[in-house]
Design a protein around this motif. Structure first.
Motif, PDB file in Angstrom:
ATOM      1  N   VAL A  80     -60.930 -26.757  28.019  1.00 42.78           N
ATOM      2  CA  VAL A  80     -60.377 -26.483  26.894  1.00 42.78           C
ATOM      3  C   VAL A  80     -61.558 -26.027  25.868  1.00 42.78           C
ATOM      4  O   VAL A  80     -60.379 -25.244  25.064  1.00 42.78           O
ATOM      5  CB  VAL A  80     -59.618 -27.533  26.242  1.00 42.78           C
ATOM      6  CG1 VAL A  80     -58.970 -28.427  27.063  1.00 42.78           C
ATOM      7  CG2 VAL A  80     -61.097 -28.400  25.476  1.00 42.78           C
ATOM      8  N   VAL A  81     -62.325 -25.310  25.927  1.00 44.71           N
ATOM      9  CA  VAL A  81     -63.388 -24.910  24.895  1.00 44.71           C
ATOM     10  C   VAL A  81     -64.041 -23.134  26.016  1.00 44.71           C
ATOM     11  O   VAL A  81     -63.276 -22.704  25.252  1.00 44.71           O
ATOM     12  CB  VAL A  81     -64.557 -25.571  25.267  1.00 44.71           C
ATOM     13  CG1 VAL A  81     -65.407 -24.845  24.290  1.00 44.71           C
ATOM     14  CG2 VAL A  81     -64.284 -26.598  24.495  1.00 44.71           C
ATOM     15  N   CYS A  82     -63.872 -23.422  27.091  1.00 45.47           N
ATOM     16  CA  CYS A  82     -64.263 -22.280  27.041  1.00 45.47           C
ATOM     17  C   CYS A  82     -63.669 -21.313  28.105  1.00 45.47           C
ATOM     18  O   CYS A  82     -63.071 -20.384  28.834  1.00 45.47           O
ATOM     19  CB  CYS A  82     -65.773 -22.333  28.231  1.00 45.47           C
ATOM     20  SG  CYS A  82     -65.489 -22.781  29.708  1.00 45.47           S
ATOM     21  N   GLY A  83     -62.102 -21.948  28.418  1.00 44.04           N
ATOM     22  CA  GLY A  83     -61.363 -21.810  29.297  1.00 44.04           C
ATOM     23  C   GLY A  83     -61.370 -21.416  31.185  1.00 44.04           C
ATOM     24  O   GLY A  83     -60.505 -21.124  32.006  1.00 44.04           O
ATOM     25  N   ASP A  84     -63.066 -21.910  31.273  1.00 40.87           N
ATOM     26  CA  ASP A  84     -63.089 -21.524  32.757  1.00 40.87           C
ATOM     27  C   ASP A  84     -63.077 -22.418  33.196  1.00 40.87           C
ATOM     28  O   ASP A  84     -62.168 -23.605  33.109  1.00 40.87           O
ATOM     29  CB  ASP A  84     -64.054 -21.678  33.056  1.00 40.87           C
ATOM     30  CG  ASP A  84     -65.098 -20.567  32.793  1.00 40.87           C
ATOM     31  OD1 ASP A  84     -64.440 -19.881  33.040  1.00 40.87           O
ATOM     32  OD2 ASP A  84     -66.533 -20.302  32.313  1.00 40.87           O
ATOM     33  N   GLU A  85     -61.887 -22.565  34.965  1.00 34.54           N
ATOM     34  CA  GLU A  85     -61.381 -23.649  35.446  1.00 34.54           C
ATOM     35  C   GLU A  85     -63.373 -24.868  35.905  1.00 34.54           C
ATOM     36  O   GLU A  85     -63.888 -24.388  35.873  1.00 34.54           O
ATOM     37  CB  GLU A  85     -60.937 -22.995  36.910  1.00 34.54           C
ATOM     38  CG  GLU A  85     -60.767 -24.034  38.175  1.00 34.54           C
ATOM     39  CD  GLU A  85     -60.128 -23.616  39.084  1.00 34.54           C
ATOM     40  OE1 GLU A  85     -59.589 -24.331  39.969  1.00 34.54           O
ATOM     41  OE2 GLU A  85     -60.243 -21.476  39.222  1.00 34.54           O
ATOM     42  N   ILE A  86     -62.086 -26.345  35.626  1.00 37.00           N
ATOM     43  CA  ILE A  86     -63.110 -26.873  36.379  1.00 37.00           C
ATOM     44  C   ILE A  86     -62.637 -27.418  37.245  1.00 37.00           C
ATOM     45  O   ILE A  86     -62.155 -27.326  38.294  1.00 37.00           O
ATOM     46  CB  ILE A  86     -62.257 -28.453  35.011  1.00 37.00           C
ATOM     47  CG1 ILE A  86     -61.944 -28.553  33.616  1.00 37.00           C
ATOM     48  CG2 ILE A  86     -62.810 -30.137  35.513  1.00 37.00           C
ATOM     49  CD1 ILE A  86     -61.669 -29.245  32.941  1.00 37.00           C
ATOM     50  N   ALA A  87     -64.654 -28.072  38.243  1.00 37.14           N
ATOM     51  CA  ALA A  87     -64.471 -27.849  39.245  1.00 37.14           C
ATOM     52  C   ALA A  87     -63.387 -28.863  39.634  1.00 37.14           C
ATOM     53  O   ALA A  87     -63.896 -30.336  39.085  1.00 37.14           O
ATOM     54  CB  ALA A  87     -65.679 -28.448  39.406  1.00 37.14           C
ATOM     55  N   SER A  88     -63.186 -29.188  40.968  1.00 36.65           N
ATOM     56  CA  SER A  88     -62.527 -30.062  41.672  1.00 36.65           C
ATOM     57  C   SER A  88     -63.386 -31.024  41.784  1.00 36.65           C
ATOM     58  O   SER A  88     -62.405 -31.579  41.613  1.00 36.65           O
ATOM     59  CB  SER A  88     -61.750 -29.853  43.130  1.00 36.65           C
ATOM     60  OG  SER A  88     -62.418 -29.489  43.397  1.00 36.65           O
ATOM     61  N   ALA A  89     -64.154 -31.445  42.156  1.00 35.01           N
ATOM     62  CA  ALA A  89     -64.893 -32.508  42.566  1.00 35.01           C
ATOM     63  C   ALA A  89     -65.246 -32.803  40.710  1.00 35.01           C
ATOM     64  O   ALA A  89     -65.352 -34.679  40.565  1.00 35.01           O
ATOM     65  CB  ALA A  89     -66.662 -32.504  42.202  1.00 35.01           C
ATOM     66  N   ARG A  90     -65.803 -32.683  39.987  1.00 31.62           N
ATOM     67  CA  ARG A  90     -65.213 -33.601  38.170  1.00 31.62           C
ATOM     68  C   ARG A  90     -64.171 -34.137  38.586  1.00 31.62           C
ATOM     69  O   ARG A  90     -64.072 -35.023  38.169  1.00 31.62           O
ATOM     70  CB  ARG A  90     -65.542 -31.909  37.294  1.00 31.62           C
ATOM     71  CG  ARG A  90     -65.771 -33.312  35.522  1.00 31.62           C
ATOM     72  CD  ARG A  90     -66.226 -32.311  34.604  1.00 31.62           C
ATOM     73  NE  ARG A  90     -65.966 -32.037  33.272  1.00 31.62           N
ATOM     74  CZ  ARG A  90     -66.835 -33.289  32.886  1.00 31.62           C
ATOM     75  NH1 ARG A  90     -67.883 -33.660  33.933  1.00 31.62           N
ATOM     76  NH2 ARG A  90     -66.527 -33.689  31.455  1.00 31.62           N
ATOM     77  N   LEU A  91     -63.006 -32.981  38.096  1.00 33.69           N
ATOM     78  CA  LEU A  91     -61.736 -33.785  38.518  1.00 33.69           C
ATOM     79  C   LEU A  91     -61.265 -34.929  39.074  1.00 33.69           C
ATOM     80  O   LEU A  91     -60.770 -36.311  38.369  1.00 33.69           O
ATOM     81  CB  LEU A  91     -59.972 -32.552  38.454  1.00 33.69           C
ATOM     82  CG  LEU A  91     -60.190 -31.585  37.819  1.00 33.69           C
ATOM     83  CD1 LEU A  91     -59.655 -30.209  37.956  1.00 33.69           C
ATOM     84  CD2 LEU A  91     -60.159 -32.051  35.799  1.00 33.69           C
ATOM     85  N   GLY A  92     -61.950 -34.961  40.231  1.00 36.10           N
ATOM     86  CA  GLY A  92     -61.558 -35.772  41.296  1.00 36.10           C
ATOM     87  C   GLY A  92     -62.798 -37.302  40.696  1.00 36.10           C
ATOM     88  O   GLY A  92     -62.496 -38.644  40.524  1.00 36.10           O
ATOM     89  N   ALA A  93     -63.593 -37.153  40.191  1.00 35.67           N
ATOM     90  CA  ALA A  93     -64.119 -38.280  39.687  1.00 35.67           C
ATOM     91  C   ALA A  93     -63.802 -38.843  38.787  1.00 35.67           C
ATOM     92  O   ALA A  93     -64.044 -40.055  38.058  1.00 35.67           O
ATOM     93  CB  ALA A  93     -65.719 -37.591  39.216  1.00 35.67           C
ATOM     94  N   MET A  94     -63.156 -37.631  37.056  1.00 37.95           N
ATOM     95  CA  MET A  94     -62.488 -38.304  36.112  1.00 37.95           C
ATOM     96  C   MET A  94     -61.030 -37.225  35.926  1.00 37.95           C
ATOM     97  O   MET A  94     -61.452 -35.800  35.110  1.00 37.95           O
ATOM     98  CB  MET A  94     -63.643 -38.118  34.699  1.00 37.95           C
ATOM     99  CG  MET A  94     -63.107 -38.487  33.940  1.00 37.95           C
ATOM    100  SD  MET A  94     -64.572 -38.267  32.735  1.00 37.95           S
ATOM    101  CE  MET A  94     -65.609 -36.813  32.385  1.00 37.95           C
ATOM    102  N   PRO A  95     -60.441 -38.048  36.104  1.00 36.79           N
ATOM    103  CA  PRO A  95     -59.099 -37.427  36.501  1.00 36.79           C
ATOM    104  C   PRO A  95     -58.344 -36.168  35.176  1.00 36.79           C
ATOM    105  O   PRO A  95     -57.851 -35.272  35.020  1.00 36.79           O
ATOM    106  CB  PRO A  95     -58.567 -37.665  36.793  1.00 36.79           C
ATOM    107  CG  PRO A  95     -58.574 -38.594  37.634  1.00 36.79           C
ATOM    108  CD  PRO A  95     -59.782 -39.127  37.553  1.00 36.79           C
ATOM    109  N   TYR A  96     -58.858 -37.124  33.952  1.00 33.66           N
ATOM    110  CA  TYR A  96     -58.645 -36.616  32.671  1.00 33.66           C
ATOM    111  C   TYR A  96     -59.780 -35.845  31.984  1.00 33.66           C
ATOM    112  O   TYR A  96     -60.037 -35.212  30.821  1.00 33.66           O
ATOM    113  CB  TYR A  96     -57.529 -37.713  31.767  1.00 33.66           C
ATOM    114  CG  TYR A  96     -58.930 -39.075  32.290  1.00 33.66           C
ATOM    115  CD1 TYR A  96     -60.178 -38.738  30.969  1.00 33.66           C
ATOM    116  CD2 TYR A  96     -59.024 -39.906  32.698  1.00 33.66           C
ATOM    117  CE1 TYR A  96     -60.604 -39.960  31.505  1.00 33.66           C
ATOM    118  CE2 TYR A  96     -59.903 -41.105  32.874  1.00 33.66           C
ATOM    119  CZ  TYR A  96     -60.981 -41.178  31.846  1.00 33.66           C
ATOM    120  OH  TYR A  96     -61.341 -41.653  32.518  1.00 33.66           O
TER     121      TYR A  96
END
Length: 111
Positions: A80-96
């Motif tokens: 939400v700050v830079c618009g880059d894609e969030i790593a799938s590993a990060r989303l897997g660890a913290m989906p929100y």
């Protein structure tokens, strides 16, 4: 963007569990106080712990609802700050998660 069905399902299940927890906390807090003074003191201490747990549940619930909104608006998985894609590993660890690791580290270093 990848298929986020498993993450959505996890968040929906977690949201339901948090809502149940908050309902239980509300029921516990509104119970009648004991007539015994020493028990009332213990109940007040317990209420403080329960209140803290409720606050944590509300914070997590808010994060989940925001993430689900981002999914519905095809904005999920992007910082939400830079618009880059969030790593799938990060989303897997913290989906929100709503920040990429770079922006999260920058925020944490300012704190």
């Amino acid at each position: 963007m990848s298929d986020y069905k498993k993450l959505r399902d996890w968040m929906l299940n977690r949201r339901e569990a948090l809502n149940e927890r908050l309902h239980s906390i509300k029921k516990d807090v509104t119970r009648k106080a004991s007539a015994d003074w020493s028990e009332q003191a213990q109940e007040r201490e317990n209420d403080e712990v329960i209140d803290a747990l409720g606050n944590e549940a509300r914070i997590e619930l808010n994060k989940i609802n925001l993430a689900l909104d981002r999914m519905n608006n095809d904005e999920y998985g992007y910082c939400v700050v830079c618009g880059d894609e969030i790593a799938s590993a990060r989303l897997g660890a913290m989906p929100y998660a709503d920040l990429c690791i770079k922006c999260a580290e920058a925020r944490d270093s300012r704190s």
